[in-house]
Scaffold this motif. Structure first.
Motif, PDB file in Angstrom:
ATOM      1  N   GLY A   1       0.784  -1.224  -0.108  1.00  0.00           N
ATOM      2  CA  GLY A   1      -0.056   0.047   0.127  1.00  0.00           C
ATOM      3  C   GLY A   1       0.857   1.268   0.034  1.00  0.00           C
ATOM      4  N   MET A   2       2.053   1.297   0.766  1.00  0.00           N
ATOM      5  CA  MET A   2       2.861   2.325   0.973  1.00  0.00           C
ATOM      6  C   MET A   2       4.046   2.283  -0.051  1.00  0.00           C
ATOM      7  N   HIS A   3       4.072   1.201  -0.943  1.00  0.00           N
ATOM      8  CA  HIS A   3       5.218   0.966  -1.855  1.00  0.00           C
ATOM      9  C   HIS A   3       6.419   1.120  -1.001  1.00  0.00           C
ATOM     10  N   LEU A   4       6.688   0.537  -0.047  1.00  0.00           N
ATOM     11  CA  LEU A   4       8.148   0.505   0.594  1.00  0.00           C
ATOM     12  C   LEU A   4       8.671  -0.751   0.306  1.00  0.00           C
ATOM     13  N   GLY A   5       7.923  -1.730  -0.309  1.00  0.00           N
ATOM     14  CA  GLY A   5       8.580  -3.138  -0.677  1.00  0.00           C
ATOM     15  C   GLY A   5       8.871  -3.875   0.607  1.00  0.00           C
ATOM     16  N   TRP A   6       9.425  -5.085   0.423  1.00  0.00           N
ATOM     17  CA  TRP A   6       9.660  -5.877   1.634  1.00  0.00           C
ATOM     18  C   TRP A   6      10.820  -5.373   2.405  1.00  0.00           C
ATOM     19  N   ASN A   7      11.653  -4.602   1.710  1.00  0.00           N
ATOM     20  CA  ASN A   7      12.931  -4.164   2.650  1.00  0.00           C
ATOM     21  C   ASN A   7      12.518  -2.959   3.412  1.00  0.00           C
ATOM     22  N   GLY A   8      11.618  -1.817   2.883  1.00  0.00           N
ATOM     23  CA  GLY A   8      11.125  -1.027   3.609  1.00  0.00           C
ATOM     24  C   GLY A   8      10.249  -1.380   4.949  1.00  0.00           C
ATOM     25  N   ALA A   9       9.371  -2.253   4.618  1.00  0.00           N
ATOM     26  CA  ALA A   9       8.336  -2.953   5.570  1.00  0.00           C
ATOM     27  C   ALA A   9       9.071  -3.662   6.793  1.00  0.00           C
ATOM     28  N   LEU A  10      10.108  -4.205   6.456  1.00  0.00           N
ATOM     29  CA  LEU A  10      11.238  -4.858   7.563  1.00  0.00           C
ATOM     30  C   LEU A  10      12.115  -3.907   8.188  1.00  0.00           C
ATOM     31  N   GLY A  11      12.426  -2.953   7.324  1.00  0.00           N
ATOM     32  CA  GLY A  11      13.471  -2.137   7.776  1.00  0.00           C
ATOM     33  C   GLY A  11      13.144  -0.861   8.528  1.00  0.00           C
TER      34      GLY A  11
END
Length: 412
Positions: A169-179
Motif C-alpha cells: 500500500g505504501m510502496h515500501l517493498g519488503w525491504n522498507g516494511a522490514l527495515g
C-alpha cells in the motif's frame, strides 16, 4: 522549608523520574521483542518470489531466531555478570538495530545474516528483562511483567498486521516494511541511554563468591519451569504457523483465516496483563496452570471436532490460553527464585531449552500433517502437549524456589 527537607524532596523527585524513565525504557525494549519477527510472516511469499529462494530455505527465516534464542539464552546471564544488565541490554539494542538494517539490504546472504543478528539480540532481552524487573520492581513484579508482556504482544500483533500494507500500500517493498522497525529500536536506544548513566548508582546484581551457586540444572522446580516455558512456546509457534491452514481446510476463506490468527493474538493482550498480577498475589499458581490447560484442551478440541460455528470460540480460547501460559512462564522466573541473579539463570535455562522445542515443534506438526494427510493426529498431539504442559506447570506453580530441594536435603 529547611535545607534538609528540600534535599529529601529533590531526591524523591529524582527517584520518581528515574523510575519513570526505567519503565519507559522497559516498555520500548519490550516492543522490539516480537515486532522484528512477526513482521516477516506475512511477507514470506514476497521474499521468496523477489529473491528466488525455495520454500525449503525461506522457512529458515522463522526458524533461525528461535535457534538463536536456544543457543544464546544460557550465555546472557554470564555476560550480564561482566557487563551489567543495563550495558548488555544497550548493546543488544545496537545489535538489533544493526541486524534489522542488514536484513533489509537486498540479497539472500544479508537477509539471513541480519536474521541471525536479530535473533541473538532479542535472546538477550528475553532473558534479562524478567531479571531486571525482579531487581528493580521486587514489590511490583506482577504489574511490571504485565506491562512488559502487553507491550511486546501488542507491538507484535501490529507488526504482523501492517507488514503487507507497508510493503504494498505504501510502496515500501519488503525491504522498507522490514527495515522500518529499525526506527523503533533506534528510539529505544535513545530512551535507554539514561540507564547507562544510572547504572553506576543503581542496585546491582551481586554475586557472593563465598556462597555456592545453585545448580538449577539439578532442580525439579527449575525443570518444571523449563518444560512449561518450552511447551507453551511450542504451542504458540505451532498455532502461528499452522492455524490459518487448519482453518482453510475446514472451509474458512484464506482472508478470514488470517483474521482469525489476528483475533487469537488480540485475545492474548488483556490476559497477559491480568494473569501476572493475579499470579503475584497467590501463594502458588497451580489453579492458574489448570485453567490454562483447560483453555488449551477445549480450544484444540473445538478445532478438531467443532463446526464452523465454534471456530471463533475455539480461537479465542486458544488465544487466552497462550496469553495465560506465556505470562505464567515469565512470572515463574521471578516467583521461583530468591534473587535477580537466580532469576536470570533460570530464565536463560528455560529459554534455551524452551525455544529449542519451539523451533522443532512447527516442523514436526507439519510432518505429521503430511504423513497422515489430515489434522486429526497433529491436533491430538497438541492436546497431549497441553496435558504435558499441565504436569510441568503443577511443578512450576508449586510454592518454593528452584534449588531449594537441595537445600532442604542438606538441612535434613
Amino acid at each position: 522549608m529547611t535545607v534538609k527537607s528540600t534535599k529529601i524532596k529533590i531526591q524523591q523527585e529524582q527517584s520518581i523520574s528515574g523510575a519513570l524513565l526505567l519503565i519507559i525504557g522497559i516498555i520500548f525494549i519490550s516492543t522490539n521483542l516480537r515486532s522484528p519477527l512477526t513482521s516477516v510472516g506475512p511477507l514470506i511469499g514476497t521474499l521468496r518470489d523477489n529473491l528466488g529462494i525455495p520454500n525449503s530455505i525461506i522457512g529458515l527465516i522463522t526458524t533461525i531466531p528461535l535457534l538463536a534464542f536456544a543457543l544464546f539464552s544460557s550465555l546472557a546471564p554470564k555476560l550480564s555478570r561482566q557487563l551489567g544488565l543495563e550495558r548488555l541490554l544497550f548493546i543488544s539494542l545496537i545489535i538489533l538495530t544493526l541486524g534489522i538494517a542488514v536484513r533489509s539490504i537486498a540479497g539472500e546472504f544479508m537477509l539471513f545474516a541480519g536474521t541471525v543478528l536479530i535473533g541473538l539480540a532479542i535472546s538477550v532481552s528475553n532473558v534479562l528483562l524478567p531479571s531486571l524487573i525482579k531487581r528493580d520492581f521486587e514489590d511490583k513484579v506482577g504489574l511490571m511483567t504485565g506491562v512488559y508482556s502487553v507491550s511486546m504482544n501488542l507491538c507484535g500483533a501490529i507488526a504482523s498486521g501492517i507488514s503487507v500494507p507497508l510493503a504494498v500500500g505504501m510502496h515500501l517493498g519488503w525491504n522498507g516494511a522490514l527495515g522500518i522497525w529499525g526506527l523503533l529500536s533506534l528510539v529505544s536506544i535513545l530512551l535507554w541511554l539514561p540507564q547507562l548513566r544510572r547504572a553506576g548508582g543503581a542496585k546491582t546484581i551481586t554475586y557472593n563468591p563465598h556462597k555456592p551457586e545453585t545448580n538449577l540444572w539439578k532442580s525439579k522446580i527449575a525443570w518444571g519451569v523449563t518444560f512449561f516455558m518450552g511447551l507453551q512456546s511450542l504451542i504458540f509457534y505451532v498455532l502461528v504457523a499452522w492455524l490459518p491452514e487448519i482453518l482453510i481446510d475446514k472451509g474458512v476463506s484464506s482472508s478470514t483465516a488470517g483474521w482469525m490468527l489476528s483475533l487469537m493474538q488480540l485475545a492474548i493482550l488483556p490476559i497477559t496483563f491480568v494473569v501476572p498480577i493475579a499470579a503475584g498475589r497467590m501463594k502458588n499458581q497451580k489453579s492458574l496452570v489448570i485453567v490454562t490447560a483447560v483453555l488449551y484442551f477445549f480450544g484444540t478440541l473445538g478445532l478438531l471436532y467443532g463446526g464452523s460455528y465454534t471456530i471463533i470460540a475455539s480461537v479465542i480460547l486458544l488465544g487466552i490460553g497462550v496469553g495465560s501460559s506465556f505470562s505464567l512462564a515469565m512470572m515463574f522466573f521471578s516467583l521461583r527464585t530468591r534473587t535477580a541473579p537466580e532469576s536470570a539463570e533460570l530464565s536463560g535455562m528455560a529459554q534455551a531449552v524452551g525455544y529449542l522445542l519451539a523451533a522443532v515443534g512447527p516442523a514436526i506438526f507439519g510432518i505429521l500433517h503430511g504423513i497422515t494427510k489430515g489434522w486429526t493426529v497433529p491436533l491430538l498431539i497438541l492436546i497431549i502437549t497441553a496435558l504435558l504442559l499441565l504436569l510441568a506447570g503443577l511443578i512450576a506453580g508449586s510454592k518454593g524456589f528452584a534449588g531449594s530441594e537441595k537445600i532442604k536435603q542438606a538441612a535434613e
